[in-house]
Scaffold this active site. Structure first.
Site, PDB file in Angstrom:
ATOM      1  N   GLU A  65       6.969 -12.535  -0.277  1.00  0.00           N
ATOM      2  CA  GLU A  65       6.631 -11.535   0.739  1.00  0.00           C
ATOM      3  C   GLU A  65       5.125 -11.598   1.005  1.00  0.00           C
ATOM      4  O   GLU A  65       4.330 -11.512   0.074  1.00  0.00           O
ATOM      5  CB  GLU A  65       7.010 -10.143   0.232  1.00  0.00           C
ATOM      6  CG  GLU A  65       6.735  -9.058   1.248  1.00  0.00           C
ATOM      7  CD  GLU A  65       7.157  -7.679   0.767  1.00  0.00           C
ATOM      8  OE1 GLU A  65       6.718  -7.278  -0.328  1.00  0.00           O
ATOM      9  OE2 GLU A  65       7.904  -7.006   1.491  1.00  0.00           O
ATOM     10  N   LYS A 123       3.173  11.604  -4.183  1.00  0.00           N
ATOM     11  CA  LYS A 123       1.951  10.821  -4.432  1.00  0.00           C
ATOM     12  C   LYS A 123       1.859   9.758  -3.326  1.00  0.00           C
ATOM     13  O   LYS A 123       2.558   8.752  -3.361  1.00  0.00           O
ATOM     14  CB  LYS A 123       2.053  10.218  -5.833  1.00  0.00           C
ATOM     15  CG  LYS A 123       1.320   8.948  -6.110  1.00  0.00           C
ATOM     16  CD  LYS A 123      -0.182   9.039  -6.074  1.00  0.00           C
ATOM     17  CE  LYS A 123      -0.745   7.622  -6.210  1.00  0.00           C
ATOM     18  NZ  LYS A 123      -1.014   7.009  -4.904  1.00  0.00           N
ATOM     19  N   GLU A 142      12.826   1.379  -3.566  1.00  0.00           N
ATOM     20  CA  GLU A 142      12.868   0.646  -2.292  1.00  0.00           C
ATOM     21  C   GLU A 142      11.713  -0.335  -2.353  1.00  0.00           C
ATOM     22  O   GLU A 142      10.557   0.063  -2.252  1.00  0.00           O
ATOM     23  CB  GLU A 142      12.662   1.598  -1.106  1.00  0.00           C
ATOM     24  CG  GLU A 142      13.657   2.712  -1.010  1.00  0.00           C
ATOM     25  CD  GLU A 142      15.012   2.269  -0.507  1.00  0.00           C
ATOM     26  OE1 GLU A 142      15.142   1.108  -0.060  1.00  0.00           O
ATOM     27  OE2 GLU A 142      15.941   3.081  -0.569  1.00  0.00           O
ATOM     28  N   CYS A 167       8.652  -3.720   5.137  1.00  0.00           N
ATOM     29  CA  CYS A 167       9.466  -4.247   4.034  1.00  0.00           C
ATOM     30  C   CYS A 167      10.642  -5.062   4.544  1.00  0.00           C
ATOM     31  O   CYS A 167      11.041  -6.039   3.926  1.00  0.00           O
ATOM     32  CB  CYS A 167       9.945  -3.102   3.164  1.00  0.00           C
ATOM     33  SG  CYS A 167      10.713  -1.798   4.118  1.00  0.00           S
ATOM     34  N   GLY A 212       7.636   0.726  -2.635  1.00  0.00           N
ATOM     35  CA  GLY A 212       6.420  -0.060  -2.784  1.00  0.00           C
ATOM     36  C   GLY A 212       6.772  -1.473  -3.190  1.00  0.00           C
ATOM     37  O   GLY A 212       7.876  -1.959  -2.932  1.00  0.00           O
ATOM     38  N   SER A 213       5.827  -2.110  -3.872  1.00  0.00           N
ATOM     39  CA  SER A 213       5.982  -3.537  -4.173  1.00  0.00           C
ATOM     40  C   SER A 213       6.905  -3.763  -5.376  1.00  0.00           C
ATOM     41  O   SER A 213       7.088  -2.870  -6.217  1.00  0.00           O
ATOM     42  CB  SER A 213       4.604  -4.126  -4.469  1.00  0.00           C
ATOM     43  OG  SER A 213       4.062  -3.484  -5.590  1.00  0.00           O
TER      44      SER A 213
HETATM   45  P1  NAD Z   1       2.297  -0.758  -4.126  1.00  0.00           P
HETATM   46  O1  NAD Z   1       3.458  -1.047  -4.965  1.00  0.00           O
HETATM   47  O2  NAD Z   1       1.009  -1.413  -4.428  1.00  0.00           O
HETATM   48  O3  NAD Z   1       1.987   0.805  -4.102  1.00  0.00           O
HETATM   49  C1  NAD Z   1       2.981   1.752  -3.753  1.00  0.00           C
HETATM   50  C2  NAD Z   1       2.630   3.086  -4.357  1.00  0.00           C
HETATM   51  O4  NAD Z   1       2.673   2.963  -5.770  1.00  0.00           O
HETATM   52  C3  NAD Z   1       1.249   3.607  -4.026  1.00  0.00           C
HETATM   53  O5  NAD Z   1       1.328   4.996  -3.806  1.00  0.00           O
HETATM   54  C4  NAD Z   1       0.455   3.312  -5.275  1.00  0.00           C
HETATM   55  O6  NAD Z   1      -0.623   4.193  -5.453  1.00  0.00           O
HETATM   56  C5  NAD Z   1       1.510   3.527  -6.332  1.00  0.00           C
HETATM   57  N1  NAD Z   1       1.252   2.867  -7.620  1.00  0.00           N
HETATM   58  C6  NAD Z   1       0.487   1.779  -7.874  1.00  0.00           C
HETATM   59  N2  NAD Z   1       0.534   1.462  -9.192  1.00  0.00           N
HETATM   60  C7  NAD Z   1       1.365   2.354  -9.772  1.00  0.00           C
HETATM   61  C8  NAD Z   1       1.847   2.535 -11.100  1.00  0.00           C
HETATM   62  N3  NAD Z   1       1.488   1.728 -12.100  1.00  0.00           N
HETATM   63  N4  NAD Z   1       2.707   3.541 -11.335  1.00  0.00           N
HETATM   64  C9  NAD Z   1       3.110   4.356 -10.341  1.00  0.00           C
HETATM   65  N5  NAD Z   1       2.682   4.243  -9.074  1.00  0.00           N
HETATM   66  C10 NAD Z   1       1.829   3.250  -8.781  1.00  0.00           C
HETATM   67  O7  NAD Z   1       2.817  -1.078  -2.651  1.00  0.00           O
HETATM   68  P2  NAD Z   1       2.033  -0.978  -1.279  1.00  0.00           P
HETATM   69  O8  NAD Z   1       1.062  -2.100  -1.255  1.00  0.00           O
HETATM   70  O9  NAD Z   1       1.545   0.421  -1.070  1.00  0.00           O
HETATM   71  O10 NAD Z   1       3.224  -1.208  -0.230  1.00  0.00           O
HETATM   72  C11 NAD Z   1       3.654  -2.453   0.111  1.00  0.00           C
HETATM   73  C12 NAD Z   1       4.975  -2.777  -0.568  1.00  0.00           C
HETATM   74  O11 NAD Z   1       5.926  -1.741  -0.321  1.00  0.00           O
HETATM   75  C13 NAD Z   1       5.610  -4.039  -0.036  1.00  0.00           C
HETATM   76  O12 NAD Z   1       6.062  -4.846  -1.072  1.00  0.00           O
HETATM   77  C14 NAD Z   1       6.795  -3.531   0.793  1.00  0.00           C
HETATM   78  O13 NAD Z   1       7.829  -4.428   0.938  1.00  0.00           O
HETATM   79  C15 NAD Z   1       7.176  -2.297   0.071  1.00  0.00           C
HETATM   80  N6  NAD Z   1       7.874  -1.374   0.966  1.00  0.00           N
HETATM   81  C16 NAD Z   1       9.232  -1.254   0.839  1.00  0.00           C
HETATM   82  C17 NAD Z   1       9.951  -0.405   1.679  1.00  0.00           C
HETATM   83  C18 NAD Z   1      11.450  -0.277   1.562  1.00  0.00           C
HETATM   84  O14 NAD Z   1      12.028   0.625   2.145  1.00  0.00           O
HETATM   85  N7  NAD Z   1      12.116  -1.124   0.811  1.00  0.00           N
HETATM   86  C19 NAD Z   1       9.269   0.344   2.647  1.00  0.00           C
HETATM   87  C20 NAD Z   1       7.886   0.188   2.756  1.00  0.00           C
HETATM   88  C21 NAD Z   1       7.208  -0.671   1.885  1.00  0.00           C
END
Ligand code: NAD
Length: 491
Positions: A385, A177, A252, A286, A230-231
């Site tokens: 962040e 996804k 992550e 990240c 993600g976040s």
């Molecule tokens: P996000 O958490 O908003 O979204 C990430 C993914 O989760 C997207 O595909 C989104 O559609 C999905 N999502 C959203 N709500 C969801 C839910 N309720 N259930 C399941 N999936 C859901 O993050 P973003 O804005 O896409 O990315 C930025 C964040 O990602 C930052 O905080 C960054 O630090 C982190 N990040 C971490 C790493 C790492 O390796 N640690 C790498 C890249 C990004």
């Protein structure tokens, strides 16, 4: 090229409810594609396809064949390098040379896990010496099962590769996804999977709105593993959702990584790595070293050089030659970053440079490289962040203070230290509470080395052999091999 279909069970299917959403080029705010918005019915089809491919085919027992598919995917990504890199720039905004790195790294990741898959022997079992010789134990590793990979938008194809390659190498089947802001190269990955003849159902690509299909997928009883990048807030929701049936989970998440610069550092090198650490990929990284601690003796001189260098960075459309800073990914991210900057200014934090939309770029989600100095320890610019080209800097006096300030964070993804005294660098590296530490650099990332964080930066490790183990279960098989009755009941 159409992006309005989902890749499920080896077929391209329109979403059941016919819904799509817009993908925007962040350099000009214009729509570049309509993308399929999967419903939960579509997500269910993807789960069933992946389940069937895992339970009813021999996929999990054929590491050599899996390696060959991974190698073919790597080769096809390389064949399409230019087109994929350009698509990534148009969808995400990043400068073209960085997109080229990403696509090359994605191909390298598939090759790396092809090598590991080749070394996997489904019949390999390790004998475990037991103190009780009446028993014999062997340990084997097996694919976890059906995995669901949910990825962010900052490195779209590369983040897909970090999950798809090890999952398939391990023998899992998968639902990917992608983030709604950047789905296009994930769909291209589906076309590549189809082109190399990956068996139906092994990789399913479901584009859509995370808050709509995410909770359905992460709570689904027939998914064995969720791998999320993600976040932190969404990571917490996924933990709760996956808790319903105690899924294998790896996370992550975010970071606010510190970069400690000692006074014996080469100032030119310090400026270069500080800038790379926070301004590449527009700071949407990240592991960005977004908190910089500079030893007092060089603080004024380093700030002056850093500010001068940051103001020379070429900002513009990522496809234009020489651009080092493209637009942020979308309007939401732009507003969040601008809001953090405005809040800092309103609270009286000292803005050294940047903080505006560049005057020559009235359209697109552009933000100047922004430097705040003497940032108070409790201020959100120091603690939260921001995920944009915004760095918070403070001075420190001595080593212990720098380590304490660096570790004073809810995050623990990465950290960096710079000094000509390598013994000191090694000592500090061992004191920092984070999963990735860089010495005399910031950000270089290698497919062979583990990636992941301490504290709220996540659970588990990706990349390297650890990335493969993320998708493997460990099974013990213990035999009773004595002629003597056990005797619990009979004696
Ligand atoms: P996000 O958490 O908003 O979204 C990430 C993914 O989760 C997207 O595909 C989104 O559609 C999905 N999502 C959203 N709500 C969801 C839910 N309720 N259930 C399941 N999936 C859901 O993050 P973003 O804005 O896409 O990315 C930025 C964040 O990602 C930052 O905080 C960054 O630090 C982190 N990040 C971490 C790493 C790492 O390796 N640690 C790498 C890249 C990004």
């Amino acid at each position: 090229m159409s992006y309005q279909q989902l890749y499920i069970n080896g077929q391209w299917l329109s979403p059941k409810n016919g819904q799509t959403f817009s993908s925007i080029d962040p350099s000009n705010e214009q729509e570049i594609a309509q993308v399929a918005a999967a419903s939960v019915e579509d997500a269910e089809l993807a789960v069933q396809a992946a389940r069937q491919a895992f339970d009813q085919t021999d996929w999990a027992n054929q590491p050599k064949q899996r390696a060959a598919y991974l190698r073919a995917i790597a080769q096809e990504i390389r064949n399409q390098l230019d087109a994929l890199a350009e698509l990534e720039v148009r969808d995400n905004g990043k400068p073209l040379p960085e997109a080229v790195w990403d696509i090359q790294d994605a191909a390298g990741c598939f090759d790396f896990y092809a090598d590991l898959a080749e070394q996997l022997d489904p019949n390999h079992e390790e004998n475990i010496p037991l103190a009780d010789e009446r028993f014999n134990s062997v340990v084997r590793k097996e694919a976890v099962g059906v995995a669901c990979a949910i990825i962010p938008w900052n490195y779209p194809l590369l983040m897909a590769a970090w999950k798809v390659a090890p999952a398939l190498a391990a023998g899992c089947t998968l639902i990917l996804k992608p983030a709604e802001a950047t789905s296009l190269t994930a769909i291209e990955l589906g076309r590549i999977a189809e082109k190399v003849g990956l068996p139906a159902g092994v990789l399913n690509i479901v584009t859509g709105i995370g808050s709509e299909i995410g909770p359905y997928l992460t709570a689904h009883p027939e998914i064995d593993k969720v791998a999320f990048t993600g976040s932190v807030p969404v990571g917490k929701q996924i933990m709760q959702s996956a808790a319903h049936n105690v899924k294998n989970l790896s996370l992550e998440l975010g970071g606010k990584s510190a970069f400690i610069i000692f006074s014996d550092s080469d100032l030119d090198a310090a400026v270069e790595w500080i800038m790379f650490g926070i301004f590449w990929n527009q700071g949407q990284v990240c592991s960005a070293t977004s908190r910089v601690l500079v030893q007092q003796e060089i603080y004024p001189e380093l700030l002056q050089r850093l500010s001068a260098a940051a103001q020379k960075i070429k900002i513009g459309n990522g496809l234009d030659a020489g651009v080092k800073l493209g637009p942020l990914v979308n309007a939401k991210q732009y507003q969040q970053v601008m809001q953090a900057i405005r809040q800092g200014q309103a609270d009286g934090v000292q803005l050294l440079s940047g903080g505006q939309r560049p005057a020559h770029l009235p359209q697109g989600y552009y933000v100047e490289p922004t430097i705040f100095v003497d940032v108070p320890l409790e201020h959100p610019l120091w603690t939260d962040e921001i995920f944009g080209p915004v760095v918070a800097i403070r001075a420190f006096q001595h080593e212990q203070e720098a380590i304490q300030l660096a570790n004073n964070s809810i995050f623990g993804l990465a950290g960096a230290v710079m000094s000509k005294d390598l013994t000191r660098c090694q000592r500090v590296a061992r004191k920092l509470r984070a999963g990735i530490i860089w010495i005399n650099c910031s950000q270089p990332t290698f497919t062979e080395a583990p990636w992941g964080g301490y504290k709220q930066s996540g659970i588990g490790r990706e990349l390297g052999i650890w990335g493969l183990e993320n998708y493997l279960e460990i099974k013990q098989i213990t035999s009773y091999s004595s002629d003597q009755p056990w005797g619990w009941y009979t004696s």
